[in-house]
Design a protein around this motif. Structure first.
Motif, PDB file in Angstrom:
ATOM      1  N   THR A 126      -0.746 -13.354  -3.092  1.00 58.04           N
ATOM      2  CA  THR A 126       0.437 -13.944  -2.454  1.00 58.04           C
ATOM      3  C   THR A 126       1.229 -14.780  -3.458  1.00 58.04           C
ATOM      4  O   THR A 126       2.443 -14.797  -3.434  1.00 58.04           O
ATOM      5  N   HIS A 127       0.528 -15.500  -4.316  1.00 54.78           N
ATOM      6  CA  HIS A 127       1.143 -16.331  -5.353  1.00 54.78           C
ATOM      7  C   HIS A 127       0.000 -16.851  -6.221  1.00 54.78           C
ATOM      8  O   HIS A 127      -1.172 -16.557  -5.955  1.00 54.78           O
ATOM      9  N   ALA A 128       0.354 -17.621  -7.247  1.00 55.88           N
ATOM     10  CA  ALA A 128      -0.667 -17.961  -8.243  1.00 55.88           C
ATOM     11  C   ALA A 128      -1.146 -19.410  -8.164  1.00 55.88           C
ATOM     12  O   ALA A 128      -1.722 -19.923  -9.127  1.00 55.88           O
ATOM     13  N   HIS A 129      -0.949 -20.083  -7.016  1.00 53.39           N
ATOM     14  CA  HIS A 129      -1.503 -21.437  -6.915  1.00 53.39           C
ATOM     15  C   HIS A 129      -3.032 -21.375  -7.000  1.00 53.39           C
ATOM     16  O   HIS A 129      -3.653 -20.414  -6.539  1.00 53.39           O
ATOM     17  N   ALA A 130      -3.579 -22.455  -7.559  1.00 55.10           N
ATOM     18  CA  ALA A 130      -5.008 -22.470  -7.899  1.00 55.10           C
ATOM     19  C   ALA A 130      -5.909 -22.044  -6.753  1.00 55.10           C
ATOM     20  O   ALA A 130      -6.847 -21.258  -6.955  1.00 55.10           O
ATOM     21  N   ASP A 131      -5.642 -22.563  -5.552  1.00 44.73           N
ATOM     22  CA  ASP A 131      -6.541 -22.272  -4.423  1.00 44.73           C
ATOM     23  C   ASP A 131      -6.569 -20.784  -4.065  1.00 44.73           C
ATOM     24  O   ASP A 131      -7.506 -20.321  -3.425  1.00 44.73           O
ATOM     25  N   HIS A 132      -5.568 -20.013  -4.502  1.00 47.70           N
ATOM     26  CA  HIS A 132      -5.482 -18.591  -4.151  1.00 47.70           C
ATOM     27  C   HIS A 132      -5.968 -17.662  -5.252  1.00 47.70           C
ATOM     28  O   HIS A 132      -6.113 -16.466  -5.028  1.00 47.70           O
ATOM     29  N   VAL A 133      -6.181 -18.198  -6.450  1.00 47.22           N
ATOM     30  CA  VAL A 133      -6.574 -17.317  -7.561  1.00 47.22           C
ATOM     31  C   VAL A 133      -7.893 -17.700  -8.236  1.00 47.22           C
ATOM     32  O   VAL A 133      -8.455 -16.889  -8.973  1.00 47.22           O
ATOM     33  N   HIS A 173       9.511 -18.422   1.275  1.00 47.49           N
ATOM     34  CA  HIS A 173       9.750 -19.654   0.528  1.00 47.49           C
ATOM     35  C   HIS A 173       8.556 -20.600   0.714  1.00 47.49           C
ATOM     36  O   HIS A 173       8.097 -20.797   1.828  1.00 47.49           O
ATOM     37  N   HIS A 174       8.123 -21.189  -0.389  1.00 45.54           N
ATOM     38  CA  HIS A 174       6.981 -22.129  -0.389  1.00 45.54           C
ATOM     39  C   HIS A 174       7.516 -23.357  -1.120  1.00 45.54           C
ATOM     40  O   HIS A 174       7.276 -23.514  -2.306  1.00 45.54           O
ATOM     41  N   GLY A 175       8.339 -24.172  -0.413  1.00 45.80           N
ATOM     42  CA  GLY A 175       9.136 -25.173  -1.108  1.00 45.80           C
ATOM     43  C   GLY A 175      10.112 -24.417  -2.000  1.00 45.80           C
ATOM     44  O   GLY A 175      10.709 -23.430  -1.577  1.00 45.80           O
ATOM     45  N   THR A 187       0.889 -16.538   4.272  1.00 44.99           N
ATOM     46  CA  THR A 187       0.381 -17.877   3.999  1.00 44.99           C
ATOM     47  C   THR A 187       1.303 -18.595   3.019  1.00 44.99           C
ATOM     48  O   THR A 187       2.208 -18.009   2.444  1.00 44.99           O
ATOM     49  N   ASP A 188       1.094 -19.875   2.855  1.00 43.48           N
ATOM     50  CA  ASP A 188       1.837 -20.687   1.894  1.00 43.48           C
ATOM     51  C   ASP A 188       3.347 -20.457   1.980  1.00 43.48           C
ATOM     52  O   ASP A 188       3.969 -19.889   1.083  1.00 43.48           O
ATOM     53  N   CYS A 189       3.913 -20.920   3.102  1.00 45.41           N
ATOM     54  CA  CYS A 189       5.362 -20.770   3.282  1.00 45.41           C
ATOM     55  C   CYS A 189       5.892 -21.880   4.179  1.00 45.41           C
ATOM     56  O   CYS A 189       5.187 -22.394   5.035  1.00 45.41           O
TER      57      CYS A 189
HETATM   58 ZN    ZN Z   1       0.518 -22.434  -2.541  1.00 45.20          ZN
END
Ligand code: ZN
Ligand code: ZN
Ligand code: ZN
Length: 260
Positions: free
Chosen positions: A78-85, A156-158, A174-176
Motif C-alpha cells: 500500500t505504501h512504504a511506511h515502516a509498519d507496513h514493510v 491520500h494519507h495526509g 488502509t492508511d488514508c
Molecule cells: Zn502509513
C-alpha cells in the motif's frame, strides 16, 4: 476451475505502534479481550489456490506463525511506511524453500522506497540464501494476478500518496484520510470493504472512526471492517456504537468475500 470468491484474513488490525503500546497502562493496552490485542496492519487474501499478502507488517513473522501461512505467492504494497514493510525480510524463508521469486507490487515511489530501506536485498545476489528473492512490479493501474483483475485505488494519507487495492468485490483501503474523486468509481458494487478508522479523535493522516463510517456508508459495501486501530479503541465498547454492516476488524478475523 470455479470462482469461489475470496478468503480474507485480517493479519493485523493495529496502528503503527501495535496494541498494547510499549509502556502504556491504559485500559485497552491492559484489556483481556483478545480483539484489543493488535499487531501491525496487514491482510491476507486467498483465491485460486494462491496466497496474496497485503503489506509485510512489522509483525509478519508472528502473523505467519499464528495463521500457518505456508506459502506467499505475491505481495501488494500500500505504501512504504515502516509498519507496513518492516516484515519484508521474513519472506526469505519462503523463497529459500521454493527457490522462486515472489512478485511484489506497488506504486513506483513505494517500490523505490522499499528498495532503499532494504538495499541489502536488492543490491545482493538473490542466490544468497539469507535474503528473499523478490521481483518488483509496478502497479500503476489494473493488472491481472492469478486470473483476477487487481485494481490499485489511489488514496491520500495526509500529504503522502498511498494506494489501496480492489480484488473482485473486496477493497482494502488502509492508511488514508482522503479518497480522491477519481477513486470513487473504482469502489462501486463492493461486497466487503476494509477501511482505515484509526481512533475517535481526528488525525492528520488517517480517517477517524466517524469519518470512516461516513465514507463507508457512501461506498455502501455489504460489510465494512475498520482497521489500523489505536489503543483508544475499545473493541467491545466501540463496536456497539457502529451502524449495522460496519464493524471493527480484529487480528485473525476470517471472512469469505462473495463475488457480486
Ligand atoms: Zn502509513
Ligand atoms: Zn500504517
Ligand atoms: Zn494504551
Amino acid at each position: 476451475m470455479t470462482s469461489a470468491g475470496l478468503e480474507l484474513t485480517i493479519l493485523g488490525s493495529g496502528t503503527s505502534t501495535g496494541i498494547p503500546v510499549i509502556g502504556c497502562d491504559c485500559p485497552v493496552c491492559n484489556s483481556k479481550d483478545p480483539r484489543d490485542n493488535r499487531t501491525r496492519c496487514s491482510a491476507l487474501v486467498r483465491y485460486a489456490g494462491k496466497t496474496v499478502l497485503i503489506d509485510t507488517a512489522t509483525d509478519f513473522r508472528q502473523q505467519a506463525l499464528r495463521e500457518g501461512i505456508a506459502r506467499v505467492d505475491a505481495v501488494l504494497f500500500t505504501h512504504a511506511h515502516a509498519d507496513h514493510v518492516h516484515g519484508l525480510d521474513d519472506l526469505r524463508v519462503y523463497t529459500a524453500r521454493s527457490r522462486e521469486a515472489i512478485p511484489i507490487y506497488g506504486a513506483d515511489p513505494t517500490l523505490e522506497a522499499i528498495g532503499k530501506v532494504f538495499s541489502y536485498i536488492f543490491d545482493n545476489d538473490p542466490e544468497a540464501g539469507f535474503i528473499p528473492r523478490l521481483e518488483t512490479r509496478e502497479a500503476a493501474g489494473p493488472f491481472e494476478l492469478f486470473g483476477r483483475s487487481v485494481t490499485p485505488i489511489p488514496l491520500h494519507h495526509g500529504g503522502y500518496p498511498t494506494q489501496g487495492y480492489r480484488i473482485g468485490s473486496l477493497a482494502y483501503l488502509t492508511d488514508c484520510n482522503g479518497i480522491p474523486d477519481a477513486s470513487w468509481e473504482l469502489l462501486e458494487g463492493l461486497d466487503t470493504l476494509v477501511l482505515d478508522g484509526l481512533r475517535l479523535r481526528e488525525h492528520s493522516t488517517h480517517f477517524n472512526i466517524a469519518q470512516a463510517v461516513e465514507k463507508a456508508e457512501k461506498i455502501g459495501a455489504r460489510r465494512t471492517l475498520l482497521t489500523h486501530l489505536s489503543h483508544e479503541v475499545d473493541h467491545e465498547r466501540i463496536s456497539k456504537s457502529l451502524p449495522q454492516g460496519i464493524e471493527l476488524a480484529y487480528d485473525g478475523q476470517k471472512l469469505t468475500v462473495a463475488d457480486r
